[in-house]
Scaffold this motif. Structure first.
Motif, PDB file in Angstrom:
ATOM      1  N   HIS A 149      38.733  36.233  37.213  1.00 21.51           N
ATOM      2  CA  HIS A 149      37.447  35.555  37.392  1.00 21.51           C
ATOM      3  C   HIS A 149      37.862  34.038  37.196  1.00 21.51           C
TER       4      HIS A 149
ATOM      5  N   ASP B 285      40.564  32.609  28.799  1.00 19.43           N
ATOM      6  CA  ASP B 285      39.783  33.460  29.485  1.00 19.43           C
ATOM      7  C   ASP B 285      38.923  33.099  30.518  1.00 19.43           C
ATOM      8  N   ALA B 286      39.661  33.169  31.609  1.00 19.83           N
ATOM      9  CA  ALA B 286      40.818  34.116  32.259  1.00 19.83           C
ATOM     10  C   ALA B 286      41.524  33.407  33.328  1.00 19.83           C
TER      11      ALA B 286
ATOM     12  N   GLU C 277      31.402  35.863  36.468  1.00 18.04           N
ATOM     13  CA  GLU C 277      31.637  37.207  35.848  1.00 18.04           C
ATOM     14  C   GLU C 277      31.108  37.126  34.187  1.00 18.04           C
ATOM     15  N   GLU C 278      30.988  35.870  33.703  1.00 17.71           N
ATOM     16  CA  GLU C 278      30.483  35.685  32.368  1.00 17.71           C
ATOM     17  C   GLU C 278      28.808  35.968  32.470  1.00 17.71           C
TER      18      GLU C 278
ATOM     19  N   GLU D 153      42.243  40.290  32.458  1.00 23.43           N
ATOM     20  CA  GLU D 153      41.374  39.750  31.405  1.00 23.43           C
ATOM     21  C   GLU D 153      42.461  39.706  30.107  1.00 23.43           C
TER      22      GLU D 153
HETATM   23 ZN   LIG Z   1      36.946  37.063  30.949  1.00 24.97          ZN
END
Ligand SMILES: [Zn+2]
Length: 355
Positions: free
Chosen positions: A62, A93-94, A125-126, A149
């Protein structure tokens, strides 16, 4: 061949907080196109394919990050090196995982292997996974997936889900001086919160025990009134042995308060250790058994596709000040993904031959 340090620094140097990933997606698409990859775009998501005929393996990273938090010792949006560590928002991340996947793709380019490797980099994604949800239909059928991840290159074969329950304790308002005429909703909620604290569920082999957590409480309006309503939110980080419907039913039965499901989109997931993707990932990592991951990810959006979560970095550095990734971790991550693709292709094609 591209320089791993420069690639990581470039990715971290382009801010991409969820909702603002376009600039990073544009820049990365340009880099990949320059290296000869046929990049396809869907909004701020991008993907490209490598390899030949064979099972279709998704490698998913991501692009987005959480917003910068307080406490950084430098500007989180202007990455800096200290020895071999790159500090900056998203380094761990990430974007380190994304850089490792890109380096693996460059190493795999031109090699013949009996699988189709689909590299995909998503937005959002978050913030709930709308990027992967949007992209998934475009990727076609998948035989396996690797969710990139930070796991310290341990192979996670199980991931917790998220069940959010909205609870409402109802009572009856009265003057506090005549409390016997009413029913105190905050007291009712307090009894329920104590019950939730005492609840125990069957532990999962890799993920361990699950405890319901009350995360917000609201109740009461005036200093001289017995409150007639108290609302509280419960967060259960579920495990694959605990079905969300059964969990909800169990909690509803325990509580005096009304319980409604606020969100159960993130289902817990696990992959059978006999799956080729698990065996290939363990072989590539040089480890024996899979582990569990407590944090949710785009994996929850992939449905029944056998998947593992693995990548360079450390989950405990995520969403915190002074997040970093070392060059050694990045190189090891790139080598891991390359080996994983080749091993998976070999295992999966051999198993297809044997029917
Ligand atoms: Zn992540």
């Amino acid at each position: 061949m591209t320089d791993p340090a420069a690639l990581l620094e470039t990715l971290v140097g382009i801010p991409s907080v969820s909702g603002s990933e376009q600039a990073l997606a544009d820049h990365l698409s340009g880099l990949l196109a320059g290296w000869g990859f046929q990049v396809r775009r869907r909004g701020a998501n991008l993907h490209f394919e490598l390899g030949g005929e064979g099972p279709r393996l998704l490698l998913l990273g991501h692009l987005d990050t959480v917003p910068p938090c307080e406490g950084w010792s430098g500007d989180p949006l202007k990455p800096w090196w200290a020895h071999d560590r790159l500090f900056g928002l998203g380094a761990n991340d990430a974007k380190g995982c994304v850089a490792a996947l890109v380096l693996a793709a460059l190493a795999l380019r031109g090699k013949a292997f009996g699988a189709r490797a689909l590299f995909a980099f998503t937005c959002a994604e978050e913030t709930g996974g709308s990027g992967i949800r949007e992209l998934l239909p475009e990727l076609g059928p998948l035989d396996a997936a690797v969710v990139a991840e930070p796991t310290g290159l341990t192979v996670c074969t199980a991931q917790r889900g998220i069940l959010l329950l909205q609870c409402r304790a109802r009572g009856e308002a009265a003057h506090v001086a005549h409390a016997h005429l009413g029913e105190n909703a905050v007291h009712k909620a307090a009894r329920d919160i104590a019950r939730l604290d005492a609840l125990r569920f069957e532990p999962h082999l890799l993920l361990g025990e699950t405890r319901a957590q009350v995360i917000t409480v609201q109740g009461g309006q005036a200093r001289n009134q017995v409150p007639d309503l108290c609302e509280f939110m419960v967060d259960v980080r579920s495990t694959p042995n605990l079905d969300h419907a059964a969990l909800t039913a169990r909690i509803t039965a325990e509580l005096e308060s009304e319980v409604t499901v606020f969100s159960d989109r993130y289902r817990p997931v696990a992959t059978d250790p006999r799956e080729a993707i698990v065996r290939a990932a363990l072989a590539a990592a040089g480890t024996q058994g899979g582990t569990g991951s407590a944090t949710a990810s785009d994996w929850a959006c992939l449905g029944p596709v056998p998947a593992v979560k693995a990548g360079p970095g450390d989950t405990y550095r995520s969403h915190r000040p002074d997040e970093w990734l070392s060059l050694g971790e990045l190189r090891a991550g790139a080598a891991f993904y390359e080996k994983l693709v080749l091993t998976y292709a070999r295992m999966a094609s051999r198993e297809n031959q044997h029917g």
